[in-house]
Write a protein that holds these residues in place. Structure first.
Motif, PDB file in Angstrom:
ATOM      1  N   ALA A 171       0.831  -1.207   0.000  1.00 23.47           N
ATOM      2  CA  ALA A 171       0.000   0.000   0.000  1.00 23.47           C
ATOM      3  C   ALA A 171       0.864   1.255   0.000  1.00 23.47           C
ATOM      4  O   ALA A 171       0.588   2.215  -0.723  1.00 23.47           O
ATOM      5  N   ARG A 172       1.924   1.256   0.817  1.00 19.43           N
ATOM      6  CA  ARG A 172       2.807   2.431   0.882  1.00 19.43           C
ATOM      7  C   ARG A 172       3.441   2.699  -0.473  1.00 19.43           C
ATOM      8  O   ARG A 172       3.440   3.833  -0.965  1.00 19.43           O
ATOM      9  N   ALA A 173       3.972   1.651  -1.105  1.00 18.95           N
ATOM     10  CA  ALA A 173       4.636   1.818  -2.402  1.00 18.95           C
ATOM     11  C   ALA A 173       3.653   2.276  -3.472  1.00 18.95           C
ATOM     12  O   ALA A 173       3.971   3.110  -4.321  1.00 18.95           O
ATOM     13  N   THR A 174       2.443   1.736  -3.407  1.00 16.83           N
ATOM     14  CA  THR A 174       1.439   2.067  -4.421  1.00 16.83           C
ATOM     15  C   THR A 174       0.928   3.492  -4.270  1.00 16.83           C
ATOM     16  O   THR A 174       0.821   4.239  -5.237  1.00 16.83           O
ATOM     17  N   PHE A 175       0.618   3.877  -3.045  1.00 15.98           N
ATOM     18  CA  PHE A 175      -0.020   5.169  -2.816  1.00 15.98           C
ATOM     19  C   PHE A 175       0.968   6.319  -2.673  1.00 15.98           C
ATOM     20  O   PHE A 175       0.722   7.423  -3.125  1.00 15.98           O
TER      21      PHE A 175
END
Length: 414
Positions: A320-324
């Motif tokens: 989620a961190r990498a995506t957002f």
């Protein structure tokens, strides 16, 4: 101010689990005096249990954590009949092979939440098929059935709503509450079980077991239910556009599970942290007060760790961190495969979002498009007649579909 003397009921009360208790003072005194045995039954109607079951399963966790013995009972016998409670029509009847396959599929979730073994407070897993399938019909009617009033059974909301809607209630289904009541009595005989817990929709069925034991000259039994959990906007907890939030990772991925809790409404964060995690109440209060978005991540990670393991939870959080935060294409995002031939021929954009589980219908996908929420490879979609084709593939060999900023699925040709 302390409401209960026993650790078990005090914990449940503080964390928001208690809706109804048949005899609060009696149960509290019994729990305070020494270890008790309690159970929750789960029918094997699907290959996974869902978030609603996780709430009650967490009650068993706290039962064990406060020094008592939990029983997780699989409804191998009752699933053959199907619980009619608050349903408009009869459940699909499953074969014993299908039921046993479902039981095998969901066992792993229980072992992550409860500690099983041979110790005095170790959990026990039993199957009510062991006694229900051995019953002789006439003997059962004489020994158990005579204690049930049809007039009273018809008065329960779970039955009345079905009849008020003029929906047929089969004789098979009508027997379900008798079987569940008998389960309670049988578990008391076999394991000295005195408490049955469940969701508020099971109150009538559970009380039947309490009454049955009394009428048959058995032990004093107790009932406890948890409230029907809804979000602050009034929605039933555990529903998404693509269906229920299942606990088996092969049906609902750890990332999707994490993301579901990450998207919790602000007003629900503290309530869900109390119910779904094991964090101390003081830590929960501080987390919500300090930063609500970080508290949502905490909720998502801790709940995912309980259900899927710590490693899967941390991987979901990192995805989620990498995506957002970085706009990266993380290949661990939920992935849906499509045939090369289907992509080569042109896959309609609305159908693609439906197939990916990001919309329940073309109409819903179209509404998302008009609201400017649909993206392909992070680019807005403006034409509902657009198609995906091999030229839509990123260098990673996938197509990223997004609804808003938080829901993403990869399309992968095979």
């Amino acid at each position: 101010m302390t409401r209960y003397k026993s650790d078990f009921l005090q914990v449940l009360d503080e964390r928001g689990f208690i809706h109804q208790v048949s005899d609060p003072e009696g149960l509290d005194a019994l729990c305070a005096k020494g270890p008790i045995t309690g159970y929750i039954g789960y029918d094997a109607t699907a290959s996974s249990i869902h978030i609603g079951n996780l709430i009650t399963l967490t009650m068993l966790y706290w039962l064990q954590a406060t020094g008592n013995r939990p029983i997780s009972m699989m409804g191998g016998g009752t699933t053959m009949v199907g619980d009619p409670s608050f349903r408009d029509e009869q459940r699909q009847l499953l074969t014993m092979d299908q039921i046993n396959a479902n039981i095998d599929s969901i066992k792993n979730v229980y072992s992550r939440i409860l500690r099983y073994g041979d110790g005095p407070t170790d959990a026990i897993m039993v199957n009510n098929a062991d006694w229900l399938m051995e019953l002789k019909y006439v003997d059962f009617l004489r020994e158990v059935g005579r204690h049930f009033s049809v007039n009273r059974m018809l008065s329960f909301d779970s039955v009345k709503l079905r009849l008020d809607r003029e929906q047929s209630l089969s004789f098979l289904e009508f027997n379900y509450m008798i079987m569940q009541g008998y389960d309670f009595v049988e578990l008391n005989r076999r394991y000295d079980c005195v408490l049955q817990m469940g969701g508020s929709d099971q109150w009538g069925n559970i009380i039947n077991g309490v009454d049955l034991s009394h009428r048959m000259g058995g032990a004093q039994l107790y009932a406890l239910t948890t409230p029907l959990l809804t979000t602050s906007s009034g929605q039933k907890m555990g529903k998404t556009a693509s269906g229920a939030v299942w606990l088996n990772g092969d049906i609902f991925s750890p990332y999707e599970f994490w993301q579901y809790f990450r998207n919790t409404e602000d007003a629900d964060v503290e309530k869900f942290l109390k119910i779904f995690t094991r964090l101390p109440l003081s830590e929960i209060a501080h987390a919500v007060k300090d930063d609500i978005n970080e508290a949502k991540k905490l909720l998502a990670t801790e709940t995912t760790a309980i259900v899927h393991g710590r490693e899967a939870a941390e991987q979901a959080a990192e995805t989620a961190r990498a995506t957002f935060e970085e706009g990266a294409i993380d290949l661990s995002l939920p992935t849906v495969e499509v045939q090369n031939s289907e992509l080569s021929g042109g896959l309609g954009i609305l159908s693609a979002f439906v197939n990916a589980g990001l919309a329940s219908s073309n109409g819903e996908a179209r509404r998302h498009l008009k609201a400017g929420a649909l993206r392909v490879n992070d680019e807005p979609v403006t034409d509902e007649r657009a198609e995906l084709n091999p030229g839509s593939l990123l260098k990673e060999g996938v197509i990223k579909l997004s609804v808003g900023k938080k829901r993403h699925v990869l399309i992968k040709p095979v």
